[in-house]
Design a protein around this motif. Structure first.
Motif, PDB file in Angstrom:
ATOM      1  N   GLU A 139       0.925  -1.201  -0.164  1.00 51.92           N
ATOM      2  CA  GLU A 139      -0.008  -0.156   0.036  1.00 51.92           C
ATOM      3  C   GLU A 139       0.772   1.311   0.169  1.00 51.92           C
ATOM      4  O   GLU A 139       0.600   2.115  -0.694  1.00 51.92           O
ATOM      5  N   ARG A 140       2.025   1.390   0.720  1.00 51.57           N
ATOM      6  CA  ARG A 140       2.668   2.613   0.798  1.00 51.57           C
ATOM      7  C   ARG A 140       3.771   2.403  -0.034  1.00 51.57           C
ATOM      8  O   ARG A 140       4.834   1.483  -0.190  1.00 51.57           O
ATOM      9  N   GLY A 141       4.285   3.684  -0.856  1.00 51.39           N
ATOM     10  CA  GLY A 141       5.120   3.594  -1.660  1.00 51.39           C
ATOM     11  C   GLY A 141       6.021   4.938  -1.684  1.00 51.39           C
ATOM     12  O   GLY A 141       6.584   5.187  -0.518  1.00 51.39           O
ATOM     13  N   LEU A 142       6.182   5.440  -2.752  1.00 48.35           N
ATOM     14  CA  LEU A 142       6.975   6.910  -2.547  1.00 48.35           C
ATOM     15  C   LEU A 142       6.168   7.686  -1.575  1.00 48.35           C
ATOM     16  O   LEU A 142       4.980   7.862  -1.982  1.00 48.35           O
ATOM     17  N   THR A 143       7.028   8.577  -1.061  1.00 50.38           N
ATOM     18  CA  THR A 143       6.356   9.888  -0.347  1.00 50.38           C
ATOM     19  C   THR A 143       6.250  11.106  -1.347  1.00 50.38           C
ATOM     20  O   THR A 143       6.822  10.962  -2.644  1.00 50.38           O
ATOM     21  N   ALA A 144       5.602  12.048  -0.980  1.00 52.02           N
ATOM     22  CA  ALA A 144       5.497  13.292  -1.935  1.00 52.02           C
ATOM     23  C   ALA A 144       7.020  13.693  -2.380  1.00 52.02           C
ATOM     24  O   ALA A 144       7.323  14.091  -3.289  1.00 52.02           O
ATOM     25  N   PHE A 145       7.741  13.460  -0.878  1.00 52.88           N
ATOM     26  CA  PHE A 145       9.181  14.100  -1.379  1.00 52.88           C
ATOM     27  C   PHE A 145       9.719  12.947  -2.166  1.00 52.88           C
ATOM     28  O   PHE A 145      10.944  13.586  -3.029  1.00 52.88           O
ATOM     29  N   GLY A 146       9.540  11.630  -1.889  1.00 53.92           N
ATOM     30  CA  GLY A 146      10.267  10.819  -2.949  1.00 53.92           C
ATOM     31  C   GLY A 146       9.956  10.955  -4.375  1.00 53.92           C
ATOM     32  O   GLY A 146      10.791  10.850  -5.232  1.00 53.92           O
ATOM     33  N   PHE A 147       8.778  11.439  -4.836  1.00 53.06           N
ATOM     34  CA  PHE A 147       8.155  11.565  -6.015  1.00 53.06           C
ATOM     35  C   PHE A 147       9.165  13.104  -6.615  1.00 53.06           C
ATOM     36  O   PHE A 147       9.653  12.795  -7.739  1.00 53.06           O
ATOM     37  N   GLU A 148       9.399  13.819  -5.731  1.00 54.95           N
ATOM     38  CA  GLU A 148      10.449  15.213  -6.206  1.00 54.95           C
ATOM     39  C   GLU A 148      11.644  14.631  -6.421  1.00 54.95           C
ATOM     40  O   GLU A 148      12.379  15.175  -7.530  1.00 54.95           O
ATOM     41  N   ALA A 149      12.337  13.927  -5.431  1.00 54.50           N
ATOM     42  CA  ALA A 149      13.508  13.338  -5.751  1.00 54.50           C
ATOM     43  C   ALA A 149      13.777  12.447  -6.931  1.00 54.50           C
ATOM     44  O   ALA A 149      14.776  12.544  -7.621  1.00 54.50           O
ATOM     45  N   VAL A 150      12.832  11.486  -7.211  1.00 55.29           N
ATOM     46  CA  VAL A 150      12.987  10.725  -8.447  1.00 55.29           C
ATOM     47  C   VAL A 150      12.922  11.515  -9.652  1.00 55.29           C
ATOM     48  O   VAL A 150      13.728  11.368 -10.660  1.00 55.29           O
ATOM     49  N   ALA A 151      12.062  12.630  -9.685  1.00 50.05           N
ATOM     50  CA  ALA A 151      12.058  13.547 -10.827  1.00 50.05           C
ATOM     51  C   ALA A 151      13.416  14.212 -11.025  1.00 50.05           C
ATOM     52  O   ALA A 151      13.920  14.493 -11.987  1.00 50.05           O
ATOM     53  N   ARG A 152      14.075  15.018  -9.756  1.00 49.84           N
ATOM     54  CA  ARG A 152      15.409  15.357  -9.949  1.00 49.84           C
ATOM     55  C   ARG A 152      16.200  14.507 -10.280  1.00 49.84           C
ATOM     56  O   ARG A 152      17.330  14.892 -11.059  1.00 49.84           O
ATOM     57  N   MET A 153      15.984  13.261  -9.785  1.00 48.99           N
ATOM     58  CA  MET A 153      17.397  12.243 -10.303  1.00 48.99           C
ATOM     59  C   MET A 153      17.362  12.358 -11.841  1.00 48.99           C
ATOM     60  O   MET A 153      18.382  11.874 -12.476  1.00 48.99           O
ATOM     61  N   ALA A 154      16.047  12.382 -12.428  1.00 46.06           N
ATOM     62  CA  ALA A 154      16.109  12.296 -13.977  1.00 46.06           C
ATOM     63  C   ALA A 154      16.776  13.285 -14.449  1.00 46.06           C
ATOM     64  O   ALA A 154      17.356  13.094 -15.587  1.00 46.06           O
TER      65      ALA A 154
END
Length: 303
Positions: A139-154
Motif C-alpha cells: 500500500e505505501r510507496g514513494l512519499t511526496a518528497f520521494g516523487f520530487e527526488a526521483v524527478a530530480r534524479m531524472a
C-alpha cells in the motif's frame, strides 16, 4: 569473462571483508559498485562514507568511474552508490551526491525513509519472528518528497534503485517511464521472500530499459544453504529473471559484505566458476550480457 557487480557493502564493514582488490582481480571484476549505506546516520554518514571511498580508491588503486566511458578495461573500476536516507528530506543534497560521484541511489533499505517505504512492512517483526519473510508491503510507496527526488534524479541522470522498495514504491518509480534498477534482487517465482521481484516487476524493469542484479544472499536464493543447493538456486533465479524479462535485463548484484558468505559463492574470487555455470544454464552470449554488457549498456544510455 569479466563482470560488473552493482552492489556490495564493503564500505560499511570492518575487519575481514569478502570484497578486496585482490579477490576482485582474481574473479575478473571489471566494475564494482560500493554502496554508501547510511543507516540511521543520514547525510553526515554519506559524507563520511564518500570520504572513505575516495581514500580506498587512492590507497588500493581502483579506477573511479561515473559513466560507461570511464570504465577502463585494465584494472578494477569502482563506482560509488548510495543506499538509504542520505537526503533526509533535503532535495539539494542530491546535487552533493552527484558531485561526489553517485549515479545510482537506493531509495530505501529495510525501514522507511523520507523517500518511501520498504518491501518488508514490519522489519522489526520479521527479525523477531512475528511475521513471515513473504509478507510484502503493497500500500505505501514513494512519499511526496520521494516523487520530487526521483524527478530530480531524472534531471541529473541518476538511476533510482528499487531493491528494498515496496511493491507500491516499485510501481511509483516505474510510472516515470525511464530506466531504473533493482541492483540486488532475485525472482519471487523461485523464492517467495518479499525482497524478491515478481515476474511482472521484472518485466517492467526490462520494459523501462533497466536491469535486475542477481543477489547472492542465501535466504533470498532458497532454503537449501549448501553449496550445491545455492548453485542450483542461483541458476534457477537467473533463468527465471531471463524468462520474465529477457536476456537484456539480467545483471549481477552480489550484496557481498552485506550478507553472510554464500557456500557456493563466498567471495568475488569464486565468480569465474559461477559465470561458467551461468553460461551453461542460459547460453554464453546471455551470460556475457548478464556479466557486464547489460550494465554497460544502461550506463551508456543513461549516465
Amino acid at each position: 569473462m569479466k563482470y560488473c557487480d552493482l552492489h556490495c557493502d564493503a564500505l560499511t564493514q570492518e575487519g575481514v571483508l569478502q570484497v578486496t582488490k585482490e579477490r576482485l582481480a582474481q574473479g575478473g571484476c571489471l566494475l564494482q559498485c560500493f554502496a554508501a549505506f547510511v543507516g540511521d546516520g543520514g547525510f553526515d554518514a554519506f559524507l563520511r562514507l564518500a570520504d572513505k571511498f575516495d581514500e580506498m580508491c587512492a590507497r588500493e588503486g581502483y579506477r573511479r568511474a561515473t559513466d560507461a566511458e570511464g570504465i577502463a578495461e585494465d584494472g578494477v573500476n569502482a563506482m560509488l552508490t548510495a543506499e538509504g536516507d542520505a537526503l533526509q528530506g533535503e532535495l539539494s543534497r542530491l546535487d552533493t551526491l552527484y558531485a561526489r560521484g553517485v549515479r545510482i541511489m537506493g531509495l530505501v533499505w529495510n525501514t522507511p525513509t523520507s523517500l518511501g517505504f520498504p518491501n518488508f512492512p514490519d522489519y522489526a517483526g520479521l527479525c523477531a519472528g512475528r511475521v513471515p519473510p513473504t509478507l510484502r508491503e503493497g500500500e505505501r510507496g514513494l512519499t511526496a518528497f520521494g516523487f520530487e527526488a526521483v524527478a530530480r534524479m531524472a534531471e541529473l541522470k541518476m538511476l533510482p534503485d528499487v531493491s528494498h522498495g515496496s511493491d507500491r514504491l516499485f510501481s511509483d518509480v516505474a510510472s516515470f517511464k525511464r530506466p531504473f534498477l533493482a541492483t540486488h534482487s532475485n525472482a519471487a517465482s523461485v523464492c517467495g521472500w518479499a525482497r524478491n521481484l515478481t515476474d511482472g516487476q521484472i518485466r517492467r524493469v526490462a520494459d523501462c530499459g533497466g536491469v535486475v542484479g542477481l543477489n547472492f544472499c542465501a535466504d533470498f536464493v532458497g532454503s537449501d544453504h549448501s553449496s550445491e543447493g545455492q548453485r542450483r538456486g542461483l541458476l534457477a533465479h537467473a533463468k527465471a529473471i531471463v524468462a520474465a524479462g529477457g536476456e537484456d535485463v539480467l545483471a549481477i548484484g552480489s550484496d557481498f559484505d552485506g550478507i553472510p558468505p554464500n557456500q557456493f559463492l563466498p567471495s568475488p574470487a569464486a565468480m569465474p566458476r559461477f559465470l561458467e555455470e551461468l553460461a551453461g544454464a542460459i547460453g554464453t552470449r546471455a551470460a556475457e550480457k548478464a556479466a557486464r554488457d547489460n550494465v554497460v549498456r544502461v550506463f551508456k544510455e543513461n549516465l
